[in-house]
Scaffold this motif. Structure first.
Motif, PDB file in Angstrom:
ATOM      1  N   PHE A   1       0.855  -1.176   0.000  1.00  0.00           N
ATOM      2  CA  PHE A   1       0.000   0.000   0.000  1.00  0.00           C
ATOM      3  C   PHE A   1       0.896   1.234   0.000  1.00  0.00           C
ATOM      4  O   PHE A   1       1.983   1.230   0.591  1.00  0.00           O
ATOM      5  N   VAL A   2       0.450   2.285  -0.674  1.00  0.00           N
ATOM      6  CA  VAL A   2       1.109   3.587  -0.568  1.00  0.00           C
ATOM      7  C   VAL A   2       0.058   4.578  -0.091  1.00  0.00           C
ATOM      8  O   VAL A   2      -1.136   4.445  -0.406  1.00  0.00           O
ATOM      9  N   ALA A   3       0.499   5.559   0.676  1.00  0.00           N
ATOM     10  CA  ALA A   3      -0.454   6.512   1.247  1.00  0.00           C
ATOM     11  C   ALA A   3       0.183   7.875   1.383  1.00  0.00           C
ATOM     12  O   ALA A   3       1.397   8.007   1.557  1.00  0.00           O
ATOM     13  N   SER A   4      -0.662   8.898   1.296  1.00  0.00           N
ATOM     14  CA  SER A   4      -0.222  10.281   1.517  1.00  0.00           C
ATOM     15  C   SER A   4      -1.248  10.970   2.407  1.00  0.00           C
ATOM     16  O   SER A   4      -2.453  10.766   2.248  1.00  0.00           O
ATOM     17  N   ARG A   5      -0.754  11.747   3.338  1.00  0.00           N
ATOM     18  CA  ARG A   5      -1.634  12.502   4.240  1.00  0.00           C
ATOM     19  C   ARG A   5      -1.291  13.975   4.114  1.00  0.00           C
ATOM     20  O   ARG A   5      -0.134  14.368   4.241  1.00  0.00           O
ATOM     21  N   GLY A   6      -2.288  14.787   3.829  1.00  0.00           N
ATOM     22  CA  GLY A   6      -2.074  16.221   3.683  1.00  0.00           C
ATOM     23  C   GLY A   6      -3.028  17.015   4.555  1.00  0.00           C
ATOM     24  O   GLY A   6      -4.172  16.605   4.773  1.00  0.00           O
TER      25      GLY A   6
END
Length: 914
Positions: free
Chosen positions: A512-517
């Motif tokens: 899984f890849v994830a980004s939090r902004g």
């Protein structure tokens, strides 16, 4: 001195001492010493093999295999001297690849579509391997690139198809990474280069038909100015050409793109299509309904020198003749390697690797599967071949462990570059309030870029929650959006985008890849942190997060294409196991010292929020196993305000503190928490009910948890313990920022002044951007002298920031350490508390307290005084120990600081260079 990469090349036979300058020894007149190099490498190899024979290496292998369905098959028993030297070369090459990938990606370019140009005496030894790792097909080495034997490696990334020239394609905006050029090459290039004169002026006109006459007039003036400057430098009219560029941007954004325009002809549709094409290529989307603004006009005039290079390679007949054949070590062991002298090569000579080409001041290694060709201009062009799938096995290889750590971190870094480049909002694009990471099929954190610590630990909880909730229903192409605090969220403005990575023939997600902004406007009563005022920007930033995740999926797939799924997942487990082992070793070492000094393996600490709520911690350590129980029992109950922290926040703080206390540069991942058991009482401020307000827990309470953990382990004094959250806005939009303060001092170092610390790692918005986009003037921004705590090592100073408002806005302040002070340690004094003041236009000065929302009118000024860090050790400790009077404490100069190192420093250095 210590062994270097040059020694590793020497040990592998890639450097020939007889052709190397005699510049070594006390008199700088001795040759390279192969004997001394091999003696030191044999000693290092014995030390490494001793480590491999101990239980530590086997522990990594066993845990990695256990955590990856048996993919691992044990670690290699013993390494040879050549394998050790080759390992250092591989790790050094991968370390050089990371900034090249990051900077080229930051400019929106793919390294595989570029040529690698080399400078410096050492670059040729590594060029083929680095180009291969970056997916580049061509290496170019200019004849004059190595005219001075400088001990550096420098590379220039050039677009393909540019001919034989080695000029920087500035107009094309290509990414460049390098550390310098040799002096002779610079002079040579200057003699052949065109003379360029550029003039530029601001414009700020909307790009529409009625603005064209004014644009024409300005372009004509700038063109005449360029031409006159070049004529004054001796160029005739026939030698002068001019180009016109418009810097265009969508209204409400800050990123202007340079679009080529024809002087006096501004076809509306063509330039709009050109901007849209550039914007789509750079950012992955367009904003078709936005007005286009001309930020400035730029005219470039070029004076053609008419000079041509007189250097030509000699024309010879027959194949190239090597002067000798030597043995060089490569991945397949020792291979016969032909040695050639550059000066004896002729035009059109082709040299197949493995080979060594020796110039007067450099050695160039042509690796197997590569072919070097001498050009008509006497330069060297190397075609880099592609290998088949790597034959690396799933058993643990300590060299590959380091390389895979770099590769996984590089994936997260490149995701961050895409997100920063494609985002719209000030929060993400300017302040860098975002994080990217890679997760295993179980949702466990594998690797991250050094972004925002408070995000990274919590993101693992978010991914694992969605795996439990959705499970087998996930399909390729799905993207998950989450921000719920009970589902691993930090607070509502932090939106997490999760993308599963699939592989043909495998039923479920393989990674899984994830980004939090942080989205400044997502819905709420007041503008700023929690009030939707600009939905279009929110959606654009979400598209940017999706684009960043797609980049991560692509890079993970490419890594698997290179090594195979079993190998990549095996090393994923090894990386996590390495972090686990590092934490266990740290806990064992701390327990041993604690037992010897105090006879107890239990530590505890507590601190208070400004409202008196206690954060309490007791840690029980098992010295034999290297495990610990972190028990927060006794912590205060859920509070009425918004400082409640979801459980994931405590895990973020804990994993950050453990990573800081480990004395190794390891990736932050879930392995850090494997030897840790955490007890958090339900209903407390650290595990509140689902209906609790939590926006302040992410930015304030998280800092206090860090302070308490570091106090229990006596690591350092408290830092400012706050993120100083300021937001303001109106119905037209809002702005949010966090402001720096003082860092705590520790054993052997002074605290840094005016920095973000611990759970935050954002930048402050540039004053020009702030004042251009919002109705505010930055009246004052400086350090706050004397706010750091006194001690043998002083705490860092906070800052003073004054904002003068030009319009009516709603101001919200969310801060801590206004009634409690950051603690000092071992006799050091506490840092100064912070203060929030409001200067009204009628002359009144009001103390706003730590948390408030207030209506401001034009002319009101908000003054923020952030806390300082605590001091470390008593000033008179030397007197107490009978060592005489200690010298007077002087305020440290900026240069009197401990040297920075590690992944966070390296990433920031690369990021600030863009």
């Amino acid at each position: 001195g210590p062994l270097t990469v040059t020694d590793a090349n020497l040990a592998l036979g890639r450097l020939l001492p007889s052709f190397f300058p005699r510049i070594f020894g006390p008199g700088e007149d001795e040759p390279l010493s192969s004997e001394d190099t091999m003696k030191r490498f044999r000693q290092l190899t014995r030390e490494i093999n001793h480590f491999l024979s101990t239980g530590q290496s086997h522990a990594i292998s066993h845990r990695g295999a256990h955590g990856n369905s048996g993919h691992g098959q044990g670690s290699k028993a013993e390494m040879s001297v050549e394998e050790v030297a080759m390992g250092f070369i591989r790790v050094a090459n991968e370390a050089m690849c990371r900034p090249i990938r990051a900077l080229t990606q930051a400019k929106g370019h793919d390294t595989s579509q570029h040529v690698l140009a080399c400078f410096g005496g050492a670059a040729g030894q590594h060029a083929c391997a680095i180009a291969h790792s970056l997916g580049m097909k061509t290496v170019f080495i200019h004849k004059r690139a190595n005219s001075v034997a400088l001990p550096f490696v420098a590379f220039l990334v050039l677009p393909q198809g540019g001919g034989d020239g080695v000029g920087g394609a500035e107009g094309g905006g290509q990414g460049v990474w390098g550390m310098g050029y040799s002096g002779v090459l610079s002079a040579y290039g200057l003699a052949l280069a065109d003379v360029v004169e550029e003039v530029q002026e601001p414009c700020s006109l909307q790009y529409e038909a009625r603005s064209f006459p004014e644009l024409d007039r300005r372009v004509e003036q700038l063109t005449l100015s360029c031409q006159e400057a070049l004529r004054n430098r001796g160029f005739g009219s026939s030698q002068i050409t001019t180009e016109v560029f418009l810097h265009l941007r969508y209204e409400g954004t800050d990123c202007a793109l340079m679009v080529t325009a024809s002087a006096f002809l501004f076809p509306l549709l063509i330039l709009i299509l050109s901007l849209s094409h550039r914007y789509l290529k750079e950012f992955g989307f367009t904003i078709p309904d936005r007005t286009i603004v001309v930020d400035d006009i730029r005219v470039r005039g070029s004076g053609k020198s008419g000079l041509k290079s007189m250097i030509r390679a000699r024309i010879g007949r027959g194949p190239p003749r090597p002067i000798k054949v030597t043995q060089c070590y490569f991945d397949d062991g020792y291979l016969d390697t032909s040695v050639y002298l550059w000066d004896e090569l002729s035009c059109e000579h082709s040299i197949r690797g493995p080979a060594i080409i020796i110039d007067k001041n450099s050695t160039i290694l042509v690796e197997p599967c590569c072919v070097a060709q001498m050009t008509a201009g006497g330069d060297l062009c190397i075609a880099v071949g592609s290998d088949q799938l790597s034959m690396l096995g799933t058993e643990l290889d300590t060299v590959q462990l380091s390389i895979f750590s770099h590769r996984f971190m590089s994936i997260a870094e490149q995701m961050g570059r895409v997100l920063q480049r494609t985002s719209i909002s000030t929060n993400i694009k300017e302040r860098l309030d975002f994080s990217c990471a890679v997760f295993g099929p179980d949702g466990g954190l594998v690797s991250n870029a050094p972004h925002i610590p408070v995000h990274l630990g919590a993101m693992q909880e978010t991914v694992q929650y969605q795996i439990r909730a959705i499970g087998n229903d996930l399909k390729e192409g799905d993207v998950i959006l989450s921000n719920h605090p009970s589902a691993g969220g930090s607070h509502l403005p932090d939106l997490t985008v999760i993308t599963p990575v699939f592989r043909k023939g495998v039923s479920g997600p393989i990674f899984f890849v994830a980004s939090r902004g942080h989205h400044a406007d997502i819905g709420g009563i007041t503008p700023g942190c929690s009030g939707t005022r600009n939905l279009h920007d929110n959606l654009s930033d979400l598209r940017a997060q999706v684009a960043a995740n797609q980049k991560g999926c692509q890079l993970v797939s490419e890594l698997i294409d290179c090594y195979g799924l079993d190998v990549v997942q095996a090393y994923m487990g090894y990386i996590q196991s390495n972090a686990e082992l590092a934490v266990r070793d740290m806990l064992k070492d701390f327990a041993r010292r604690r037992r010897q000094e105090r006879g107890s393996l239990e530590v505890e600490a507590e601190d208070q929020m400004d409202d008196g709520t206690v954060i309490k911690l007791r840690v029980q350590i098992n010295e034999e196993e290297g495990t610990a129980v972190f028990d927060f029992s006794g912590t205060g109950t859920e509070v009425w305000g918004n400082c409640n922290a979801p459980r994931a926040i405590t895990f973020s703080a804990l994993i950050y503190c453990l990573r800081c206390m480990v004395g190794q540069d390891i990736p932050l991942n879930q392995g850090c928490l494997t030897p840790i058991k955490v007890i958090i009482p339900s209903g407390s401020i650290l595990q509140p009910s689902q209906s609790a307000a939590v926006v302040g827990g992410n930015v304030l309470t998280s800092q206090r948890v860090v302070d308490v953990i570091f106090r229990a382990f006596e690591v350092c004094a408290a830092s400012q313990g706050c993120m100083n959250n300021i937001s303001f806005g109106s119905e037209r939009g809002g702005y949010y920022e966090t402001v720096a303060g003082g860092a705590g001092a520790g054993p052997g170092w002074h605290g840094r002044s005016g920095v973000h610390s611990h759970m935050t790692n954002t930048r402050i918005t540039d004053p020009e951007i702030l004042e251009k986009r919002y109705p505010v003037i930055l009246e004052h921004f400086s350090l706050r002298p004397g706010s750091g705590g006194e001690g043998k090592y002083r705490g860092g100073d906070g800052v003073v920031r004054k904002l003068l408002f030009r319009d009516s806005v709603v101001l919200s302040v969310l801060s801590e350490r206004r009634s409690t002070r950051p603690y000092g340690l071992h006799g050091g004094e506490p840092g100064a508390a912070g203060m929030n003041l409001l200067h009204r236009t009628d002359g009144r000065i009001l103390n706003l307290g730590a948390k408030t929302t207030v209506n401001l009118e034009s002319g009101d000024m908000f003054c923020l005084y952030t806390p300082g860090g605590g001091g470390y050790e008593s000033v008179d400790k030397d007197q107490e120990e009978g060592n005489g009077s200690s010298p007077p404490i002087k305020r440290r100069r900026p240069c009197e600081a401990f040297p920075e190192r590690g992944s966070v420093f390296e990433y920031r250095r690369v990021q600030e260079s863009v």
